[in-house]
Design an enzyme around this catalytic site. Structure first.
Site, short mmCIF file in Angstrom:
data_model
loop_
_atom_site.label_atom_id
_atom_site.label_comp_id
_atom_site.label_asym_id
_atom_site.label_seq_id
_atom_site.Cartn_x
_atom_site.Cartn_y
_atom_site.Cartn_z
N GLY A 130 -12.54 -5.35 -13.40
CA GLY A 130 -12.22 -6.71 -13.84
C GLY A 130 -11.03 -6.70 -14.78
N HIS A 131 -11.08 -5.83 -15.78
CA HIS A 131 -9.95 -5.70 -16.70
C HIS A 131 -8.69 -5.25 -15.95
CE1 HIS A 131 -13.44 -4.74 -19.49
NE2 HIS A 131 -12.84 -5.73 -20.15
N GLY A 160 -12.00 -2.94 -24.58
CA GLY A 160 -12.09 -1.58 -24.03
C GLY A 160 -13.27 -1.42 -23.10
N ASN A 161 -13.65 -0.14 -22.85
CA ASN A 161 -14.68 0.18 -21.86
C ASN A 161 -14.34 -0.53 -20.55
OD1 ASN A 161 -18.03 -0.23 -20.98
ND2 ASN A 161 -17.14 1.75 -21.41
N ARG A 179 -21.12 -4.65 -20.34
CA ARG A 179 -22.54 -4.62 -20.69
C ARG A 179 -23.42 -4.22 -19.50
NH1 ARG A 179 -20.93 -9.08 -24.34
NH2 ARG A 179 -21.10 -8.24 -26.46
N GLN A 199 -14.90 -19.04 -22.88
CA GLN A 199 -13.86 -18.41 -23.72
C GLN A 199 -12.47 -18.87 -23.28
OE1 GLN A 199 -13.85 -14.13 -25.23
NE2 GLN A 199 -12.64 -13.92 -23.36
#
Lengths: 282, 282
Positions: free
Chosen positions: A36-37, A31-32, A188, A154
């Protein structure tokens, strides 16, 4: 666009698409959401008929002194953004849905590619990532799942586990989305003060400088030293500045493609970035 | 009936059934099939449209001093038996298909329910089981997978990982198939000499005697002692004689359903069996 908060509800929502054998794309997020997402979702929309985005701040991938409690939860704002880019289903489960009592007793551990970089700096982090990704992939059962290359390690870990466990899907790595000044988008970044935000693009700028130096023939070890020095000088507290092959094998010379990795803190905020540098035989 | 030796070949063979959304049943085996396995296949045929049986002697679930090399491989005979009970597809991959080089780096570890019994006697055994079962379930993608209750702990471990990892299928436990004299069918019975084969049914007979004693009100600890004594006296070398709840929780009294577990060796051959004893409140 539907929002489902239970595994059962998601299964019901996906049933028609699954019965019709439509291509399901999946974008797991905490979330947030930022551009990019949204670019991951756009990529998923290009390739698939139905796109599911999960929003779940996964407790098992946070260390005891990390920012799990304070990690920003902004579901309403995220929903608007996802509706605008054509997301079909939001899956926003509670912690109890994914980690039911009495206890999840199964671990998914990926060795080798988790020993270095964030695996070293954040003990247990990739164990939590591997577990939640395995669970979410089994719940959504997509044909394609989309991950951002900002979290390069990741992506390697997830590709490894999907390969090793023979999971029936493909992982798509999507290039990092950046601000105009080069800063890799990250939830972040919202923790940064105005002053820190001015300094933050130094990471990507110094990665680009390192690329140029490598192509100019300067030795890898020296390039990494310069990179560290630049970041320290700019006010970063360095966690790691390292180089690996794209498969996260060790290397000491720039004699093949190399990925440069940076993790560094500005105040309390830990930022990561990376740059893949192509080897051009002369 | 088709036999597939590659993951790709199996996927191609299953494609029509999957497209037609037929129910796929899966029976994982290590081959050297007996009536116990065939009953799993019959159960699968009852419940499903298409039945896949895998035959794979999985190296990662054998310890260094166990019988991996000598484990009987009898594919031709197994094929005839499977054809007779209506198996649709045999999946008989090589070790290289499931453990490709350079290396499988992912482990699936189930804690808690693997600490005792065979988990204690055979370190790493259930790690190998959890990994291969996860891989095979992802490859076959069945709606139902069938396991024999002779390997009671294995069923608990597999159910736990399927639950924890949200795998989209159901595990069906099928009652143990026994010889007329009560011996639980097992490929390892083939290792027994004629004399050992005469002694082997003592396991089940003494489990039945233990059940009667429990229902007669004799204390659980005393019943287990008698069971041990009977087996020692018959010539077994005992690995464990223990009691747990059906969820493999510890218990000290017969105040709920209990499962009695035996693992014991006759010569070099290790046999296991178990019996669930119903608690009847008085």
């Amino acid at each position: 666009m539907k929002t489902e908060t239970t595994i059962h509800g998601l299964a019901a929502s996906l049933h028609p698409a699954r019965s019709a054998r439509k291509l399901i794309g999946f974008v797991p997020t905490m979330g947030n959401l930022h551009e990019g997402h949204l670019n991951l979702v756009r990529e998923a929309k290009n390739l698939c008929d139905i796109v599911v985005v999960s929003i779940f701040v996964n407790p098992t991938q946070f260390g005891p002194n990390e920012d799990f409690d304070n990690y920003p939860r902004t579901l309403e704002q995220d929903s608007h953004l996802l509706a605008d880019v054509g997301c079909d289903i939001i899956f926003a489960p509670t912690v109890e849905q994914l980690y039911p009592k009495p206890q999840v007793k199964t671990k998914v551990l990926v060795s080798g590619v988790t020993d270095m970089l964030c695996g070293h700096s954040r003990p247990g982090h990739f164990d939590g990532v591997a577990l939640i990704v395995t669970k979410l992939l089994n719940i959504v059962q997509p044909s394609y799942a989309f991950f951002g290359q900002k979290d390069f390690q990741q992506v390697v870990v997830v590709k490894q586990l999907v390969h090793d466990l023979n999971m029936p899907l493909e992982i798509i790595a999507v290039p990092t989305t950046r601000s105009a000044d080069g800063l890799a988008l990250s939830s972040r970044n919202g923790y940064l003060t105005a002053e820190q935000r001015q300094i933050a693009p130094t990471i990507y700028q110094s990665l680009l400088a390192a690329e140029t130096q490598l192509h100019d023939g300067i030795a890898l070890a020296d390039v990494l030293e310069t990179l560290k020095h630049t970041l320290c000088h700019a006010g970063f507290e360095i966690d790691y500045v390292s180089a690996y092959t794209p498969d996260l094998e060790h290397l000491t010379q720039f004699d093949q493609d190399v990925v440069l990795f940076v993790a560094a803190k500005l105040g309390e905020t830990r930022l990561i970035d990376n740059l893949k540098v192509k080897f051009i035989a002369t």
